[in-house]
Every structure is written in structure tokens, then in C-alpha cells.
Write a protein that holds these residues in place. Structure first.
Motif, short mmCIF file in Angstrom:
data_model
loop_
_atom_site.label_atom_id
_atom_site.label_comp_id
_atom_site.label_asym_id
_atom_site.label_seq_id
_atom_site.Cartn_x
_atom_site.Cartn_y
_atom_site.Cartn_z
N PHE A 1 0.43 4.97 -10.98
CA PHE A 1 -0.34 4.08 -10.08
C PHE A 1 -0.91 2.68 -10.61
O PHE A 1 -0.68 1.67 -10.05
CB PHE A 1 -1.48 4.71 -9.37
CG PHE A 1 -2.70 3.97 -8.53
CD1 PHE A 1 -2.19 3.74 -7.27
CD2 PHE A 1 -3.79 3.60 -9.06
CE1 PHE A 1 -2.95 2.91 -6.47
CE2 PHE A 1 -4.69 2.86 -8.33
CZ PHE A 1 -4.27 2.45 -7.00
N ALA B 1 1.40 6.59 -7.02
CA ALA B 1 0.32 7.61 -7.24
C ALA B 1 0.92 8.91 -7.13
O ALA B 1 0.59 10.07 -7.95
CB ALA B 1 -0.80 7.25 -6.30
N VAL B 2 1.59 9.21 -6.08
CA VAL B 2 2.18 10.62 -5.88
C VAL B 2 3.10 10.80 -6.87
O VAL B 2 2.98 12.26 -7.49
CB VAL B 2 2.91 10.74 -4.32
CG1 VAL B 2 3.52 12.00 -4.51
CG2 VAL B 2 1.56 10.64 -3.35
N LEU C 1 2.36 1.73 -3.40
CA LEU C 1 1.24 2.06 -4.58
C LEU C 1 1.05 3.67 -4.18
O LEU C 1 1.02 4.39 -4.88
CB LEU C 1 -0.04 1.36 -4.42
CG LEU C 1 0.14 -0.03 -4.78
CD1 LEU C 1 -1.15 -1.08 -4.47
CD2 LEU C 1 0.45 0.03 -6.47
N ALA C 2 1.08 4.32 -2.95
CA ALA C 2 0.81 5.60 -2.58
C ALA C 2 1.91 6.36 -3.18
O ALA C 2 1.60 7.37 -3.75
CB ALA C 2 0.62 5.74 -1.15
N ILE C 3 3.19 5.94 -3.26
CA ILE C 3 4.21 6.47 -3.45
C ILE C 3 4.02 6.68 -5.13
O ILE C 3 4.31 7.78 -5.82
CB ILE C 3 5.72 5.92 -3.30
CG1 ILE C 3 5.86 6.19 -1.50
CG2 ILE C 3 6.76 6.61 -4.00
CD1 ILE C 3 6.96 5.29 -1.09
N GLY D 1 0.82 -1.16 -0.08
CA GLY D 1 -0.18 0.07 -0.07
C GLY D 1 0.87 1.35 0.10
O GLY D 1 0.68 2.44 -0.85
N LEU D 2 2.09 1.24 0.80
CA LEU D 2 2.74 2.31 0.80
C LEU D 2 3.39 2.58 -0.56
O LEU D 2 3.59 3.51 -0.90
CB LEU D 2 3.84 2.24 1.75
CG LEU D 2 3.34 2.40 3.43
CD1 LEU D 2 4.32 2.05 4.24
CD2 LEU D 2 2.76 3.73 3.51
#
Length: 59
Positions: A26, A18-19, A14-16, A11-12
Motif C-alpha cells: 500500500f 493493500a489487499v 490502492l485498495a488492491i 482509490g481502487l
């Protein structure tokens, strides 16, 4: 490593993605993560890819 730890790390990451890469980054991270999971699960013996790739009605 427990499943919840692996999920947290995924999850972390994927968040990176996306950012940094926006929505296309993503999606790419999600697809590559899924492919990696399937290959890893196949190597561990959790899933059988031969049954999925063999197809129906051939024989």
C-alpha cells in the motif's frame, strides 16, 4: 476524465495494492502514485517543479 473518476480509480488501485501486498505494498503504491501525479501535473503545467528544485538563497 473527471477528477472524481481519477480519484475513484486511484482509490481502487490502492485498495488492491493493500489487499495483495499488505501495508508495505500500500505504501509503495501510494508513493509511486504521488510521484506519477506530480510528474503528470508538471507536464500539464499545473505545477512548476523548477521553482521547487531551484532552492532559496542560491544566486
Amino acid at each position: 476524465m473527471t477528477s472524481s473518476t481519477v480519484g475513484l480509480i486511484a482509490g481502487l488501485l490502492l485498495a488492491i495494492a493493500a489487499v495483495i501486498g499488505g501495508f508495505p505494498g500500500f505504501l509503495l503504491a501510494l508513493v509511486l502514485g504521488t510521484v506519477g501525479y506530480v510528474i503528470g501535473a508538471s507536464r500539464d503545467g499545473d505545477i512548476d517543479l523548477n521553482a521547487l528544485l531551484r532552492g532559496k538563497g542560491r544566486g
